[in-house]
Design a protein around this motif. Structure first.
Motif, PDB file in Angstrom:
ATOM      1  N   ILE A 190      -0.265  -5.893   3.805  1.00 52.74           N
ATOM      2  CA  ILE A 190      -0.789  -4.589   4.231  1.00 52.74           C
ATOM      3  C   ILE A 190      -0.840  -3.626   3.038  1.00 52.74           C
ATOM      4  CG2 ILE A 190      -0.260  -2.530   5.624  1.00 52.74           C
ATOM      5  CD1 ILE A 190       0.824  -4.499   7.769  1.00 52.74           C
ATOM      6  N   MET A 191       0.199  -3.666   2.235  1.00 54.84           N
ATOM      7  CA  MET A 191       0.273  -2.821   1.038  1.00 54.84           C
ATOM      8  C   MET A 191      -0.878  -3.127   0.079  1.00 54.84           C
ATOM      9  SD  MET A 191       3.751  -2.379  -1.229  1.00 54.84           S
ATOM     10  CE  MET A 191       4.797  -2.492   0.206  1.00 54.84           C
ATOM     11  N   LEU A 192      -1.104  -4.426  -0.155  1.00 52.48           N
ATOM     12  CA  LEU A 192      -2.172  -4.853  -1.070  1.00 52.48           C
ATOM     13  C   LEU A 192      -3.549  -4.484  -0.517  1.00 52.48           C
ATOM     14  CD1 LEU A 192      -3.132  -6.336  -3.606  1.00 52.48           C
ATOM     15  CD2 LEU A 192      -2.984  -8.480  -2.320  1.00 52.48           C
ATOM     16  N   MET A 193      -3.764  -4.705   0.777  1.00 49.51           N
ATOM     17  CA  MET A 193      -5.054  -4.393   1.402  1.00 49.51           C
ATOM     18  C   MET A 193      -5.367  -2.907   1.301  1.00 49.51           C
ATOM     19  SD  MET A 193      -4.767  -6.893   4.739  1.00 49.51           S
ATOM     20  CE  MET A 193      -6.162  -6.188   5.610  1.00 49.51           C
ATOM     21  N   ILE A 208       3.626   2.971   3.127  1.00 51.53           N
ATOM     22  CA  ILE A 208       3.128   2.298   4.338  1.00 51.53           C
ATOM     23  C   ILE A 208       3.739   0.899   4.462  1.00 51.53           C
ATOM     24  CG2 ILE A 208       1.076   1.251   5.410  1.00 51.53           C
ATOM     25  CD1 ILE A 208      -0.538   3.647   4.342  1.00 51.53           C
ATOM     26  N   GLY A 209       3.728   0.140   3.358  1.00 50.12           N
ATOM     27  CA  GLY A 209       4.275  -1.216   3.375  1.00 50.12           C
ATOM     28  C   GLY A 209       5.756  -1.253   3.712  1.00 50.12           C
ATOM     29  N   LEU A 210       6.534  -0.357   3.109  1.00 45.61           N
ATOM     30  CA  LEU A 210       7.975  -0.302   3.376  1.00 45.61           C
ATOM     31  C   LEU A 210       8.261   0.126   4.814  1.00 45.61           C
ATOM     32  CD1 LEU A 210       9.270   1.315   0.047  1.00 45.61           C
ATOM     33  CD2 LEU A 210       9.532  -1.066   0.765  1.00 45.61           C
ATOM     34  N   THR A 228      -1.133   4.394  -4.939  1.00 47.41           N
ATOM     35  CA  THR A 228       0.061   3.547  -5.093  1.00 47.41           C
ATOM     36  C   THR A 228       1.211   4.047  -4.230  1.00 47.41           C
ATOM     37  OG1 THR A 228      -0.565   3.003  -7.373  1.00 47.41           O
ATOM     38  CG2 THR A 228       1.720   2.637  -6.751  1.00 47.41           C
ATOM     39  N   ILE A 229       1.482   5.357  -4.284  1.00 43.44           N
ATOM     40  CA  ILE A 229       2.588   5.924  -3.508  1.00 43.44           C
ATOM     41  C   ILE A 229       2.377   5.693  -2.021  1.00 43.44           C
ATOM     42  CG2 ILE A 229       3.751   8.068  -2.832  1.00 43.44           C
ATOM     43  CD1 ILE A 229       3.231   9.133  -5.654  1.00 43.44           C
TER      44      ILE A 229
END
Length: 529
Positions: free
Chosen positions: A422-425, A391-393, A385-386
């Motif tokens: 991207i975060m979800l993937m 990465i997404g931010l 999660t972290i």
């Protein structure tokens, strides 16, 4: 018998907190509509530029830190240790709160300049006062939750939000009618937060005097261990809880600059950013609807994992993912298809419908990230999660301004969707399959996509042929009439297709709010696998 009583208390407490949280979230999403109507696009831009700072502070005071504090305190063996640990946590949060407050007060002009609008400095200073009360709010809410006394948190949360919303609307109304400039109105609106928190503190202190009385000066855990847990475990919860707020914070530092470099004037960039910010309360409202089911089932999920009932855990996790995807896709696609009417009703214009519609995809992605991460957290997995959020931010920070420069304001919406995707993937790819796994994933997603497309097409066709007729002078009143007609049609199409295509099991339908009451009543049990 004792365990049954304790479980009953826990479930009753969870229900009280869920209701309070729902009321607060709805208020927080809804009040921004009349506020925007009063202050206009520029006034809304001013408020929304600084709103993420408030949002982050609220995560610390209301959800992120209280959850961790509750968990850490409930691990202690005696009441004396619980109170001693509360004192240690308060010291750490107090130092953090004072540092944030001082930085915001001393560097407000620099922060405002980084946002591209130096006149925002007074709003930043006004909202920063909330960080001085954050340690008290977070610690007392966390302690009472750990000791299964939920009423202080619920009362303080709802009363704080009611007073805050009332003061903000009052500031907007008085300011507009007296011709006060948008920045001064925004400052008064931001002062509403620390003022409302005073009432919240008063409620919690009343319970503190009655139940806690004093905090012993004992060292239960080393400050190093405690600080590490607050950063990693608490940080994960806070990151997840403030995901869209952090996206909005990045927008505050990048979007307006990008619009100016795209060729817009200072005033036009404020107006366009203000219109774009209309998507925020809509996404927040969508998330409240879509995640209400998940918050109800999470306690059962954590309990199943702690008791090593892995089969039950996997079944509940799969059920939560499937039902949440069904709800969130229905809500998001429904709002996208009806966006011209929603925009007209709430904001009396149809500007930037496409931009806001693209932004609404965030509801689907954010819900799925939240659900996946919640399942991982219930099994004590924090790392994925972290990393995925960071990465997404980072992607959002790197691409937003460039996309706005070349594509205009629609680039801001696309950058948010790309970053969340991207975060979800990353989360789906690296989440342990032994913990998170959707039953019949690809078939389920194919059916869901078909349902969404059919509903979208039907709603758009209805909009095209019926929505064009003007039979009432008030466009807003006409929008209400069409929405009252189109929303049930869309819901019936989506729900009917779900039953016909056997998207959910009978057990899963029983978990869907409202609809579960009619499955047996309508004799649909045999239609569902």
């Amino acid at each position: 018998m004792k365990n049954e009583n304790k479980l009953a208390i826990i479930m009753k407490g969870a229900m009280i907190l869920s209701i309070a949280s729902l009321i607060s979230k709805v208020l927080s999403a809804v009040y921004r509509v009349p506020f925007q109507n009063l202050v206009g696009n520029v006034g809304f831009y001013v408020f929304q530029q600084v709103y993420p700072i408030y949002g982050i502070g609220m995560v610390f005071a209301l959800s992120g830190m209280p959850m961790l504090i509750s968990q850490v305190i409930s691990e202690q063996d005696s009441i004396e240790q619980q109170k001693g640990l509360l004192r240690q946590i308060f010291i750490i949060l107090a130092v953090f709160g004072v540092v944030v407050f001082l930085v915001a007060q001393l560097k407000a002009t620099s922060i405002a300049a980084m946002m591209g609008d130096i006149r925002l400095d007074s709003l930043i200073r006004a909202v920063s006062w909330m960080f001085l009360m954050m340690p008290i709010l977070a610690c007392l809410r966390g302690y009472f939750q750990a000791t299964l006394v939920m009423k202080p948190t619920a009362y303080s949360q709802v009363i704080e939000q009611i007073i805050r919303v009332g003061l903000i609307i009052l500031a907007a109304y008085v300011g507009v009618h007296h011709g006060i400039d948008p920045y001064t109105i925004g400052t008064y609106a931001m002062i509403a937060t620390p003022l409302s928190e005073l009432f919240s503190v008063a409620i919690l202190v009343k319970y503190y005097v009655k139940d806690i009385k004093r905090l012993p000066k004992i060292k239960v855990l080393s400050y190093r261990v405690l600080f590490k847990r607050m950063v990693f475990e608490g940080g994960t919860i806070c990151l997840l809880s403030s995901l869209m707020v952090l996206m909005q914070l990045i927008d505050s530092f990048t979007v307006r600059k990008g619009l100016i470099m795209n060729g817009l004037s200072m005033l036009d960039s404020q107006v366009v950013k203000g219109i774009y910010d209309r998507g925020q309360p809509l996404v927040q409202l969508g998330l409240v609807i879509a995640t209400s089911f998940a918050s109800a089932i999470l306690p059962s999920l954590s309990l199943a994992y702690r008791k090593k009932k892995l089969k039950s855990f996997h079944h509940l996790a799969s059920e939560m993912l499937r039902v949440s995807m069904f709800l969130t896709v229905g809500v998001a696609v429904g709002m996208i298809s009806l966006m011209p009417l929603i925009n007209r009703l709430l904001f009396n214009s149809v500007q930037q419908n496409t931009t806001i519609s693209i932004f609404m995809i965030s509801v689907i992605l954010t819900t799925m990230i939240t659900i996946y991460s919640s399942i991982l957290q219930s099994a004590n997995h924090f790392k994925v999660t972290i990393i995925s959020i960071i990465i997404g931010l980072t992607v959002k920070l790197l691409i937003t301004q460039t996309m706005v420069i070349y594509m205009g304001i629609i680039g801001a919406s696309i950058s948010t969707v790309v970053s969340l995707l991207i975060m979800l993937m990353f989360t789906v790819k690296f989440a342990p399959k032994t913990i998170v796994n959707i039953e019949q994933k690809w078939l389920f997603m194919f059916k869901l996509a078909i349902m969404a497309i059919v509903m979208l097409v039907i709603e758009l066709v209805l909009m095209q042929f019926l929505g064009q007729y003007v039979f009432i002078r008030s466009r807003r009143l006409q929008a209400i009439i069409w929405l009252v007609l189109f929303i049930p049609v869309g819901a019936a199409v989506f729900g009917g297709l779900a039953i016909k295509m056997k998207l959910l099991t009978y057990q899963e339908w029983q978990s869907v709010p409202v609809i579960n009451k009619f499955i047996d009543k309508w004799g649909l049990k045999n239609e569902i696998r």
